[in-house]
Design an enzyme around this catalytic site. Structure first.
Site, short mmCIF file in Angstrom:
data_model
loop_
_atom_site.label_atom_id
_atom_site.label_comp_id
_atom_site.label_asym_id
_atom_site.label_seq_id
_atom_site.Cartn_x
_atom_site.Cartn_y
_atom_site.Cartn_z
N CYS A 119 0.98 -12.09 -6.34
CA CYS A 119 2.42 -12.00 -6.15
C CYS A 119 2.84 -11.97 -4.70
O CYS A 119 3.56 -12.85 -4.24
CB CYS A 119 2.93 -10.76 -6.86
SG CYS A 119 2.26 -10.66 -8.50
N LYS A 152 13.60 -10.60 -7.67
CA LYS A 152 12.13 -10.51 -7.78
C LYS A 152 11.46 -11.09 -6.54
O LYS A 152 10.55 -10.50 -5.95
CB LYS A 152 11.65 -11.26 -9.03
CG LYS A 152 10.14 -11.31 -9.18
CD LYS A 152 9.53 -9.94 -9.39
CE LYS A 152 8.03 -9.98 -9.51
NZ LYS A 152 7.42 -8.65 -9.67
N ARG A 157 7.84 -5.18 -12.61
CA ARG A 157 7.51 -4.58 -11.31
C ARG A 157 6.21 -3.78 -11.42
O ARG A 157 6.04 -2.78 -10.73
CB ARG A 157 8.63 -3.64 -10.86
CG ARG A 157 9.89 -4.37 -10.47
CD ARG A 157 11.07 -3.45 -10.23
NE ARG A 157 12.16 -4.19 -9.56
CZ ARG A 157 13.44 -3.85 -9.65
NH1 ARG A 157 13.79 -2.80 -10.39
NH2 ARG A 157 14.37 -4.56 -9.03
N1 SAJ Z 1 -1.39 -4.40 1.46
C1 SAJ Z 1 -1.60 -4.19 2.83
N2 SAJ Z 1 -0.91 -3.17 3.43
C2 SAJ Z 1 -0.04 -2.37 2.74
C3 SAJ Z 1 0.15 -2.62 1.35
C4 SAJ Z 1 -0.54 -3.64 0.73
O1 SAJ Z 1 -2.38 -4.88 3.50
O2 SAJ Z 1 0.53 -1.46 3.33
C5 SAJ Z 1 -2.12 -5.49 0.81
C6 SAJ Z 1 -3.05 -5.00 -0.29
O3 SAJ Z 1 -4.32 -4.66 0.23
C7 SAJ Z 1 -3.12 -6.23 -1.20
C8 SAJ Z 1 -1.75 -6.86 -1.04
O4 SAJ Z 1 -1.18 -6.31 0.14
O5 SAJ Z 1 -4.09 -7.14 -0.73
C9 SAJ Z 1 -0.80 -6.63 -2.23
O6 SAJ Z 1 -0.96 -5.31 -2.69
P1 SAJ Z 1 0.35 -4.44 -3.15
O7 SAJ Z 1 -0.10 -3.12 -3.60
O8 SAJ Z 1 1.34 -4.48 -2.05
O9 SAJ Z 1 1.03 -5.27 -4.32
P2 SAJ Z 1 0.56 -5.82 -5.76
O10 SAJ Z 1 0.40 -7.29 -5.63
O11 SAJ Z 1 -0.57 -5.06 -6.36
O12 SAJ Z 1 1.91 -5.50 -6.59
C10 SAJ Z 1 3.14 -6.00 -6.07
C11 SAJ Z 1 4.19 -4.90 -6.24
N3 SAJ Z 1 5.41 -5.32 -5.58
C12 SAJ Z 1 5.96 -4.50 -4.64
O13 SAJ Z 1 5.43 -3.45 -4.29
C13 SAJ Z 1 7.27 -4.96 -4.05
C14 SAJ Z 1 4.44 -4.67 -7.71
O14 SAJ Z 1 5.48 -3.73 -7.90
C15 SAJ Z 1 4.83 -5.99 -8.36
O15 SAJ Z 1 5.10 -5.82 -9.75
C16 SAJ Z 1 3.70 -6.99 -8.18
O16 SAJ Z 1 3.50 -7.20 -6.77
C17 SAJ Z 1 4.10 -8.27 -8.86
O17 SAJ Z 1 3.49 -8.54 -9.94
O18 SAJ Z 1 5.05 -8.89 -8.43
#
Ligand code: SAJ
Length: 446
Positions: free
Chosen positions: A268, A214, A162
């Site tokens: 992811c 997951k 995670r």
């Molecule tokens: N994003 C938005 N609005 C938000 C949050 C994120 O537009 O409110 C966008 C971000 O800009 C980005 C994308 O979503 O482009 C993903 O960013 P993120 O911070 O949501 O996630 P990741 O990909 O960096 O990490 C996620 C996390 N999963 C969750 O929060 C459920 C992390 O804990 C996981 O380990 C990871 O995916 C993974 O490897 O699965």
């Protein structure tokens, strides 16, 4: 760094082979080394292997940089081939194909690579995100080529990570984890391995439940981002500032609406829902609609900028932000590349800036480090990534460098009113456009 890392191993599994040294595998290999295991890291990227064998790689995470160097100086070894070990941990990428089908070639190759060294009594752990059933079907079948059967001759587990990139060590040592085993004994055995470096809750379960959880976690986040993006589209048409409305709605004790943006990137969140959509198409229409809404955001913002700025073929667009999210340096799977393609299709010249990704080429696109060079004489600009550096840009930077007078702010990082006071209009995703009373369109600068 956590002081309470257990240094006396409570597991009989001392030697561990970690296959895949990316943003999950490498820090995991280092944490296992620090916990007292004898760890061998494996990656097919020969440049990465030689960098690590020459002392390490540059990570933007300062504490991770130090841990990598310490681990390599301690006992972590690295090569392109697995070696015999008590435990094999597979942390390789699982993208989707252009047809949105799960691409499991990396997992298959990694599993095949350990067949020659797999021995009776070993433990095999899959960490890579994969469709439900992959561990006990695809993985078990490939490993059986060795004549060994999981549950009888060796233990087989699925233990998803995670990690939020940018905070790897704290996340890997502090987050709770689902420890999925094809047998209860396998799960308990894997939990002892993770307990050596992780002080989060370790919840033993089946491999199927762990694979499902997951995919649920990331699909849940994708749908919630899509809800925020839907509200942003409505707010634009309704003349409401979506961020103010979200702040008001989130005052409710049980409402927690996320932030809208110009797309969802990373390996992811935009990927994992497709594993469920592919496997269960009849009942995943909500996940599909969320994917479609999130994937449409970047081009929707570009089309609006194109209309407001009356962009014509031959003119130039400056894009600020290559990384898929703020304050990280990873440009892969970033929504920026969809916007670059749309802008090029509209006949525009495009220049991309990113302060962290640095000078490099991604998908054949040059990313620049010098912001003034990217903004100079641009006919319009788009902010795609919420880097902290963009939040502190001087309000007049656009008026002082650009030829045009429109900026689209996909992440609401600018002080739109202050920028409008300099003669540049700001099109805010989900928010009211800040119009300048004296829009400036200046002749090309030398
Ligand atoms: N994003 C938005 N609005 C938000 C949050 C994120 O537009 O409110 C966008 C971000 O800009 C980005 C994308 O979503 O482009 C993903 O960013 P993120 O911070 O949501 O996630 P990741 O990909 O960096 O990490 C996620 C996390 N999963 C969750 O929060 C459920 C992390 O804990 C996981 O380990 C990871 O995916 C993974 O490897 O699965």
């Amino acid at each position: 760094m956590t002081a309470d890392v257990i240094t006396t191993l409570r597991t009989q599994d001392r030697s561990i082979c970690v296959i895949g040294l990316g943003y999950v595998g490498l820090p995991t290999a280092c944490l296992l080394t620090r916990a007292g295991h004898v760890v061998h890291g494996v990656d097919i990227d020969s440049d990465l292997v030689s960098q690590l064998n020459n002392g390490g790689v540059d990570s933007p995470e300062v504490d991770l940089d130090a841990l990598i160097s310490q681990s390599l100086a301690q006992s972590l070894t690295v090569s392109e081939k697995p070696t015999q070990a008590d435990v094999f941990m597979i942390c390789v990428p699982t993208p989707v194909t252009v047809h949105r089908a799960a691409d499991l070639r990396a997992i298959t190759a990694a599993v095949d690579s350990i067949v020659p060294v797999l021995e009776r009594g070993n433990l095999v752990i899959i960490e890579s995100t994969c469709p439900v059933g992959t561990t006990r079907n695809l993985v078990a079948e490939r490993l059986a080529a060795n004549g060994l059967r999981h549950g009888e001759d060796f233990d087989l587990c699925y233990c998803p990570e995670r990690v939020l990139p940018g905070n790897s060590i704290q996340e890997l040592t502090g987050n709770s984890r689902a420890i999925g085993g094809t047998t209860p004994a396998a799960a308990l055995r894997a939990a002892e391995v993770y307990r050596s470096f992780c002080h989060g809750e370790l919840r033993c379960t089946t491999d199927l439940a762990a694979e499902m959880c997951k995919l649920m976690e990331n699909s849940y986040r994708d749908v919630n981002i899509a809800i925020a993006n839907t509200f942003a589209c409505i707010a634009e048409d309704a003349g409401v500032d979506v961020r103010e409305a979200i702040e008001l709605a989130n005052m409710h004790p049980r409402v927690d609406i996320l932030s809208p943006g110009p797309g969802v990137g990373g390996h992811c969140i935009p990927v994992d829902p497709w594993f469920l959509i592919e496997g269960f198409p009849e009942v995943t229409e909500v996940l599909l609609a969320a994917r479609q809404r999130n994937d449409a955001q970047g081009e929707r913002l570009f089309a609006s900028l194109q209309e407001h700025a009356d962009l014509q073929p031959g003119q130039s667009l400056a894009i600020l932000g290559a990384a898929y999210k703020g304050d990280i340096d990873d440009p892969r799977e970033s929504p920026t590349w969809q916007v670059v393609a749309a802008a090029r299709a509209a006949g525009l010249t495009v220049h991309v800036h990113d302060p962290l990704v640095g000078l490099c080429s991604v998908h054949g696109e040059q990313v620049h480090e010098a912001l003034d060079a990217v903004l100079r004489n641009a006919d319009a600009a788009m902010i795609m990534t919420d880097h902290s550096e963009y939040r502190i840009l001087p309000a007049d930077i656009f008026a002082s460098l650009m030829r045009g007078c429109w900026v689209a702010d996909g992440r609401s990082v600018l002080d739109a009113a202050a920028v409008a006071d300099t003669g540049v209009n700001v099109l805010v995703l989900g928010g009211p456009t800040a119009l300048s009373s004296t829009p400036q369109v200046v002749a090309a600068r030398a």
